[in-house]
Design a protein around this motif. Structure first.
Motif, PDB file in Angstrom:
ATOM      1  N   ASN A 198       8.987   6.753  -8.101  1.00 51.93           N
ATOM      2  CA  ASN A 198       9.553   6.480  -6.599  1.00 51.93           C
ATOM      3  C   ASN A 198      11.306   7.197  -6.685  1.00 51.93           C
ATOM      4  N   PRO A 199      11.391   8.635  -6.330  1.00 50.52           N
ATOM      5  CA  PRO A 199      13.186   9.328  -6.628  1.00 50.52           C
ATOM      6  C   PRO A 199      14.015   8.797  -5.908  1.00 50.52           C
ATOM      7  N   ALA A 200      13.656   7.749  -4.981  1.00 42.05           N
ATOM      8  CA  ALA A 200      14.738   7.083  -4.073  1.00 42.05           C
ATOM      9  C   ALA A 200      14.886   5.640  -4.828  1.00 42.05           C
ATOM     10  N   LEU A 201      14.272   5.199  -5.607  1.00 38.41           N
ATOM     11  CA  LEU A 201      14.710   3.772  -6.377  1.00 38.41           C
ATOM     12  C   LEU A 201      14.429   3.441  -5.430  1.00 38.41           C
ATOM     13  N   LYS A 202      13.619   2.994  -4.456  1.00 36.32           N
ATOM     14  CA  LYS A 202      13.136   1.866  -3.857  1.00 36.32           C
ATOM     15  C   LYS A 202      11.848   1.087  -3.113  1.00 36.32           C
ATOM     16  N   ILE A 203      11.511   0.063  -3.349  1.00 38.58           N
ATOM     17  CA  ILE A 203       9.995  -0.081  -3.392  1.00 38.58           C
ATOM     18  C   ILE A 203       9.394  -1.050  -1.878  1.00 38.58           C
ATOM     19  N   PRO A 204       8.567  -0.877  -1.276  1.00 33.76           N
ATOM     20  CA  PRO A 204       7.069  -0.855  -2.876  1.00 33.76           C
ATOM     21  C   PRO A 204       6.994   0.500  -2.682  1.00 33.76           C
ATOM     22  N   SER A 205       5.985   0.954  -3.756  1.00 33.08           N
ATOM     23  CA  SER A 205       4.760   2.062  -4.205  1.00 33.08           C
ATOM     24  C   SER A 205       3.719   1.366  -4.108  1.00 33.08           C
ATOM     25  N   LEU A 206       2.083   2.157  -4.137  1.00 33.82           N
ATOM     26  CA  LEU A 206       1.156   1.691  -4.612  1.00 33.82           C
ATOM     27  C   LEU A 206       0.418   3.020  -5.370  1.00 33.82           C
ATOM     28  N   GLN A 207       0.252   2.571  -6.291  1.00 30.48           N
ATOM     29  CA  GLN A 207      -0.394   3.554  -7.460  1.00 30.48           C
ATOM     30  C   GLN A 207      -2.369   2.777  -7.313  1.00 30.48           C
ATOM     31  N   THR A 208      -2.748   4.690  -7.756  1.00 34.99           N
ATOM     32  CA  THR A 208      -4.199   4.344  -7.190  1.00 34.99           C
ATOM     33  C   THR A 208      -4.410   5.632  -7.995  1.00 34.99           C
ATOM     34  N   PRO A 209      -5.972   5.710  -8.011  1.00 31.06           N
ATOM     35  CA  PRO A 209      -6.248   7.247  -9.027  1.00 31.06           C
ATOM     36  C   PRO A 209      -5.832   8.300  -8.581  1.00 31.06           C
TER      37      PRO A 209
END
Length: 213
Positions: free
Chosen positions: A55-66
């Motif tokens: 995330n270029p915004a340097l924030k959480i959360p993110s979700l990583q998927t295939p």
């Protein structure tokens, strides 16, 4: 750090157990019955996007998927809903077509962001007497007062649902204020009544705030 192939067999939530925005996604995952793993972001001062799932915004959360990475709690929650079967009835922000409801969602998210700014400012050593800090804290108090005054009409006006993004974010906000000792919530009787009711959901009891070790 990118997820391993084994991790990507199920979604990976990138965040922190002490983060209210992360908890929103974890509650959704529990409600949607979507299995996931949590990758903890250890250093919120890191300037490296890869630590936040890219995330270029340097924030959480993110979700990583295939299929790729989803940035931000709302995007993550939508993807978790798409992965659920059967899909529960969820009231999303765009479904809030009355000023009272739309403004409630806006203020909840603004309050959550303001709280993060206050916490990060304190961690960075910002003075509590600075003009910016004083304004942010007053804004937070104002927003909480508005939400308290309107809490019962807001909840009564929500459409039929199994879950709403508004309720999940509101629960996480009110609970987090006490957890991080940002603002006492005892004076907010209507919001505390809502918090106690929502806390009986299994998804809430399964995702308590805690500091990752």
């Amino acid at each position: 750090m990118p997820a391993t192939s084994e991790e990507l067999a199920r979604p990976v939530i990138i965040g922190r157990s002490s983060s209210h925005f992360t908890r929103v996604t974890r509650i959704f995952a529990a409600e949607m019955r979507v299995d996931y793993s949590l990758r903890v972001v250890r250093d919120l001062m890191s300037p490296t996007a890869e630590d936040y799932g890219g995330n270029p915004a340097l924030k959480i959360p993110s979700l990583q998927t295939p299929q790729g990475v989803w940035f931000g709690s709302l995007n993550v929650c939508r993807e978790l809903w798409r992965r659920s079967s059967p899909r529960p009835r969820v009231v999303w922000p765009e479904d809030l077509d009355q000023p009272l409801l739309a403004n409630a969602q806006e203020l909840v998210l603004q309050a959550m962001s303001t709280e993060v700014s206050l916490i990060m400012g304190k961690a960075a050593g910002t003075s509590d007497s600075s003009t910016h800090h004083t304004k942010m804290r007053q804004a937070l108090v104002n927003m909480m007062s508005w939400l308290e005054e309107n809490a019962r009409p807001i909840l009564a006006a929500l459409p039929p649902r199994d879950l709403s993004y508004l309720e999940v974010t509101l629960f996480c906000l009110v609970t987090h204020l006490e957890f991080r000792d940002v603002l006492p919530t005892a004076p907010y009787s209507a919001l505390n009544e809502f918090r106690q009711q929502f806390a009986t959901r299994a998804s809430a009891s399964e995702t308590p705030f805690r500091f990752d070790t």
